[in-house]
Design an enzyme around this catalytic site. Structure first.
Site, short mmCIF file in Angstrom:
data_model
loop_
_atom_site.label_atom_id
_atom_site.label_comp_id
_atom_site.label_asym_id
_atom_site.label_seq_id
_atom_site.Cartn_x
_atom_site.Cartn_y
_atom_site.Cartn_z
CG ASN A 7 -1.86 1.19 1.26
OD1 ASN A 7 -1.49 2.31 0.93
ND2 ASN A 7 -3.10 0.96 1.66
CD GLU A 34 -4.76 4.59 1.01
OE1 GLU A 34 -5.30 5.58 1.52
OE2 GLU A 34 -4.25 3.67 1.68
CG ASP A 151 -4.48 -2.30 3.11
OD1 ASP A 151 -4.83 -3.02 4.07
OD2 ASP A 151 -4.50 -1.06 3.15
CG ASN A 153 -7.93 -1.73 5.50
OD1 ASN A 153 -7.15 -1.19 6.29
ND2 ASN A 153 -8.24 -1.17 4.32
CG HIS A 252 0.16 0.06 4.44
ND1 HIS A 252 -0.67 -0.99 4.73
CD2 HIS A 252 -0.60 1.19 4.54
CE1 HIS A 252 -1.88 -0.54 5.01
NE2 HIS A 252 -1.87 0.78 4.89
#
Length: 263
Positions: A7, A34, A151, A153, A252
């Site tokens: 990320n 992202e 990612d 999350n 990250h």
């Protein structure tokens, strides 16, 4: 072959870090999340100058994913199936034909954060995870080498964060989130990092606030999930933690896995 997920938290803001890391780490395939730019705004020339092919699925100002690869994919698909009304750019799939004609399927994933939990964001996260599970079940039926990298999350287990009590009410660690992640794994997917180590204090994200990085107050939310065919060829996995100490870092760091697809 070295496959990585990172990320980048804004590819334009981190382009110097990204190009330096590509030179140092020399991955074969990179999944970026992202990127925070439309496709036309991605700094393609800087990446292509290093010998990488670039595929993007961008979005203005936030979200966005990209796959960088030393060889061009034979097929690229944008967007996670299952909801034609979902306009968020969070999923990119690329197929690569290996020298022995086997297929390697790599998916770049930026799973929704889900916070605040008492808004529509958390149901969207859970629905997205169910769509991902359905997608993965379909792809696993092909019995190909499949890498779902990104990612997520999701903090899978208490030892994947510095203090579970801090995260117990967060969308990344709620029981429903972790259960959804386990349902995904239970299709037959293997967490690359946890297949190689059960070490604690082994993180991929440190917040910019409250001195999280120097205190090592991190969490592990960036994962490579592998099909049985892919994990059979994996030789090692790691988290390149040192990148977090660079100037103007992402919050990250890259997570990587090595494969011997010639085996």
């Amino acid at each position: 072959m070295k496959i990585a997920t990172w990320n980048i938290n804004g590819v334009k803001a981190r382009i110097d870090n990204l190009t330096q890391w590509l030179k140092d780490s020399d991955p074969d395939i990179v999944c970026l999340q992202e990127i925070k730019t439309v496709d036309e705004g991605f700094p393609r020339l800087e990446i292509e100058a290093l010998g990488y092919h670039v595929e993007t699925h961008g979005q203005k100002g936030f979200n966005g994913v990209a796959i960088l690869s030393k060889t061009s994919p034979s097929e690229v698909n944008r967007g996670l199936p299952g909801d034609p009304l979902d306009e968020q750019s969070r999923f990119l799939e690329a197929l690569f034909t290996l020298p022995d004609t086997r297929i390697l399927r790599v998916c770049c994933i930026y799973l929704p954060n889900g916070n605040p939990v008492d808004t529509e964001k958390y149901p969207y996260k859970l629905a997205w995870m169910e769509r991902l599970r359905s997608f993965a079940a379909e792809r696993l039926a092909y019995e190909e080498m499949l890498v779902l990298a990104g990612d997520y999350n999701v903090i899978p287990e208490p030892h994947d964060c510095f203090d579970p009590k801090v995260w117990e009410s967060d969308a990344l660690f709620l029981p429903q989130t972790r259960e959804a992640f386990r349902r995904l794994e239970n299709l037959g997917l293997t967490d690359a990092v946890r297949a190689t180590t059960d070490a604690t204090q082994f993180y991929s994200f440190w917040d910019y606030q409250a001195g999280a990085w120097p205190k090592n107050n991190g969490i592990r939310i960036d994962h490579l999930l592998l099909s049985p065919e892919a994990v059979d060829q994996m030789t090692s996995a790691a988290i390149e933690k040192h990148v977090r100490a660079w100037e103007k870092p992402s919050d990250h760091v890259p997570v990587i896995a090595y494969f011997d697809f010639a085996a």
